[in-house]
Design an enzyme around this catalytic site. Sequence first.
Site, PDB file in Angstrom:
ATOM      1  N   HIS A   1     -14.302  -1.756   9.671  1.00  0.00           N
ATOM      2  CA  HIS A   1     -14.119  -2.469   7.901  1.00  0.00           C
ATOM      3  C   HIS A   1     -12.912  -3.628   8.304  1.00  0.00           C
ATOM      4  O   HIS A   1     -12.460  -4.321   7.770  1.00  0.00           O
ATOM      5  CB  HIS A   1     -14.113  -2.107   7.350  1.00  0.00           C
ATOM      6  CG  HIS A   1     -14.076  -1.205   6.679  1.00  0.00           C
ATOM      7  ND1 HIS A   1     -14.161   0.675   8.236  1.00  0.00           N
ATOM      8  CD2 HIS A   1     -12.759   0.149   5.990  1.00  0.00           C
ATOM      9  CE1 HIS A   1     -13.801   0.649   7.843  1.00  0.00           C
ATOM     10  NE2 HIS A   1     -12.982   1.284   6.376  1.00  0.00           N
TER      11      HIS A   1
ATOM     12  N   ASP B   1      -7.823  -3.483  -0.626  1.00  0.00           N
ATOM     13  CA  ASP B   1      -8.930  -2.223  -1.108  1.00  0.00           C
ATOM     14  C   ASP B   1     -10.211  -2.233  -0.368  1.00  0.00           C
ATOM     15  O   ASP B   1     -10.751  -2.871   0.150  1.00  0.00           O
ATOM     16  CB  ASP B   1      -8.680  -2.682  -2.693  1.00  0.00           C
ATOM     17  CG  ASP B   1      -9.313  -2.006  -3.636  1.00  0.00           C
ATOM     18  OD1 ASP B   1      -8.733  -0.539  -3.544  1.00  0.00           O
ATOM     19  OD2 ASP B   1     -10.657  -1.382  -4.587  1.00  0.00           O
ATOM     20  N   THR B   2     -10.095  -1.085  -0.426  1.00  0.00           N
ATOM     21  CA  THR B   2     -11.840  -0.298   0.141  1.00  0.00           C
ATOM     22  C   THR B   2     -12.528   0.728  -0.047  1.00  0.00           C
ATOM     23  O   THR B   2     -11.780   1.351  -1.192  1.00  0.00           O
ATOM     24  CB  THR B   2     -11.333   0.007   2.132  1.00  0.00           C
ATOM     25  OG1 THR B   2     -10.476  -0.546   2.337  1.00  0.00           O
ATOM     26  CG2 THR B   2     -12.357   0.393   2.570  1.00  0.00           C
TER      27      THR B   2
ATOM     28  N   THR C   1       0.648  -0.687   0.027  1.00  0.00           N
ATOM     29  CA  THR C   1      -0.003  -0.143  -0.208  1.00  0.00           C
ATOM     30  C   THR C   1       1.248   1.337   0.006  1.00  0.00           C
ATOM     31  O   THR C   1       1.651   0.695   0.258  1.00  0.00           O
ATOM     32  CB  THR C   1      -0.526  -0.311   1.065  1.00  0.00           C
ATOM     33  OG1 THR C   1      -1.391   1.082   1.676  1.00  0.00           O
ATOM     34  CG2 THR C   1      -0.151   0.380   2.639  1.00  0.00           C
TER      35      THR C   1
ATOM     36  N   LYS D   1     -12.031   3.381  16.221  1.00  0.00           N
ATOM     37  CA  LYS D   1     -12.688   2.666  15.247  1.00  0.00           C
ATOM     38  C   LYS D   1     -12.134   2.016  14.798  1.00  0.00           C
ATOM     39  O   LYS D   1     -13.102   0.841  14.436  1.00  0.00           O
ATOM     40  CB  LYS D   1     -11.321   3.800  13.974  1.00  0.00           C
ATOM     41  CG  LYS D   1     -11.605   3.644  12.380  1.00  0.00           C
ATOM     42  CD  LYS D   1     -10.393   4.110  11.653  1.00  0.00           C
ATOM     43  CE  LYS D   1     -11.482   3.965  10.407  1.00  0.00           C
ATOM     44  NZ  LYS D   1     -10.619   4.649   8.885  1.00  0.00           N
TER      45      LYS D   1
HETATM   46  P1  ITT Z   1      -3.512   1.658  -1.806  1.00  0.00           P
HETATM   47  O1  ITT Z   1      -1.927   2.045  -1.543  1.00  0.00           O
HETATM   48  O2  ITT Z   1      -3.498   0.548  -0.450  1.00  0.00           O
HETATM   49  O3  ITT Z   1      -3.990   1.978  -3.074  1.00  0.00           O
HETATM   50  P2  ITT Z   1      -5.594   3.907  -1.466  1.00  0.00           P
HETATM   51  O4  ITT Z   1      -5.542   5.101  -0.545  1.00  0.00           O
HETATM   52  O5  ITT Z   1      -5.411   4.451  -3.041  1.00  0.00           O
HETATM   53  O6  ITT Z   1      -4.138   3.277  -1.335  1.00  0.00           O
HETATM   54  P3  ITT Z   1      -8.435   2.114  -1.507  1.00  0.00           P
HETATM   55  O7  ITT Z   1      -7.706   2.133  -3.069  1.00  0.00           O
HETATM   56  O8  ITT Z   1      -8.669   1.515  -1.195  1.00  0.00           O
HETATM   57  O9  ITT Z   1      -7.150   2.764  -1.211  1.00  0.00           O
HETATM   58  O10 ITT Z   1      -9.652   3.350  -0.429  1.00  0.00           O
HETATM   59  C1  ITT Z   1     -10.119   3.680  -1.255  1.00  0.00           C
HETATM   60  C2  ITT Z   1     -10.320   5.530  -0.785  1.00  0.00           C
HETATM   61  O11 ITT Z   1     -11.690   4.744   0.153  1.00  0.00           O
HETATM   62  C3  ITT Z   1      -8.966   5.932  -0.194  1.00  0.00           C
HETATM   63  O12 ITT Z   1      -8.865   6.744  -0.356  1.00  0.00           O
HETATM   64  C4  ITT Z   1      -9.763   6.740   0.963  1.00  0.00           C
HETATM   65  O13 ITT Z   1     -10.405   7.694   0.368  1.00  0.00           O
HETATM   66  C5  ITT Z   1     -11.211   5.659   1.632  1.00  0.00           C
HETATM   67  N1  ITT Z   1     -10.971   5.001   2.505  1.00  0.00           N
HETATM   68  C6  ITT Z   1     -10.378   4.158   2.633  1.00  0.00           C
HETATM   69  N2  ITT Z   1     -10.814   3.546   3.553  1.00  0.00           N
HETATM   70  C7  ITT Z   1     -11.292   4.207   4.325  1.00  0.00           C
HETATM   71  C8  ITT Z   1     -11.385   4.382   5.863  1.00  0.00           C
HETATM   72  O14 ITT Z   1     -11.011   2.961   7.370  1.00  0.00           O
HETATM   73  N3  ITT Z   1     -12.410   5.212   6.354  1.00  0.00           N
HETATM   74  C9  ITT Z   1     -12.548   6.416   5.492  1.00  0.00           C
HETATM   75  N4  ITT Z   1     -11.900   6.305   4.500  1.00  0.00           N
HETATM   76  C10 ITT Z   1     -11.175   5.615   4.043  1.00  0.00           C
END
Ligand code: ITT
Length: 192
Positions: free
Chosen positions: A177, A69-70, A8, A172
């Site tokens: 999740h 991925d979230t 990440t 949190k």
């Molecule tokens: P990676 O390098 O791991 O891909 P990323 O920031 O691009 O990091 P994601 O694509 O998984 O991560 O995340 C999608 C977006 O969702 C991320 O930029 C946040 O804005 C939001 N997000 C993810 N997890 C969150 C959380 O626990 N609380 C609030 N927003 C979250």
Amino acid sequence: MRTLIFATNNQNKVNEIRKVTEGKFKIITLSEAGINIDIPEPHDTLEANATEKSTVIHQLTNQNVFSEDTGLEVAALNGEPGVKSARYAGEGRDFQANIDKLLLSLENITSRTAQFRTVISLILDGEEHLFEGICKGHILFQQIGQQGFGYDPIFVPEGATQTFAEMTMDEKNNYSHRKKAVSKLINFLSGL
Ligand code: ITT
């Protein structure tokens, strides 16, 4: 103790996951592993993007690696922003612009249920394993709180009265999740 690379570039994710994996396994970040790449997320599911990230780093290092991925899935928006959560308001990946766009999309909508969904892809000894964590809740009409990251200031998890952005990381993690998905990963590793 087992060592895994965490694929990440999001330091907030590293901090949250380190907090719950202390003493269970050791995490090496991409920067600690000397890897400086922007991992692609070209797919239309969280699962496929998580797989992409762990696979790219596994191919580069031949080490055990996990990624996640979230997405924030809003029921009234048919699951959007979902897999597009990071770039909802554009390629700038700006947290505030993403929040503003989401609040505008929900401006006159009273049904505000939503969930965060995390998918972890672990590649262990060359084999992939997926773990999912879901946190249900709802989206506020305005943002509250300064902690956390991303959509945290507008999301209140079920069973709580505060947004994620008003909580400490430990608070949190009582709901999150990410914590749920990581707990499944920990259980899997401890059962080997
Ligand atoms: P990676 O390098 O791991 O891909 P990323 O920031 O691009 O990091 P994601 O694509 O998984 O991560 O995340 C999608 C977006 O969702 C991320 O930029 C946040 O804005 C939001 N997000 C993810 N997890 C969150 C959380 O626990 N609380 C609030 N927003 C979250």
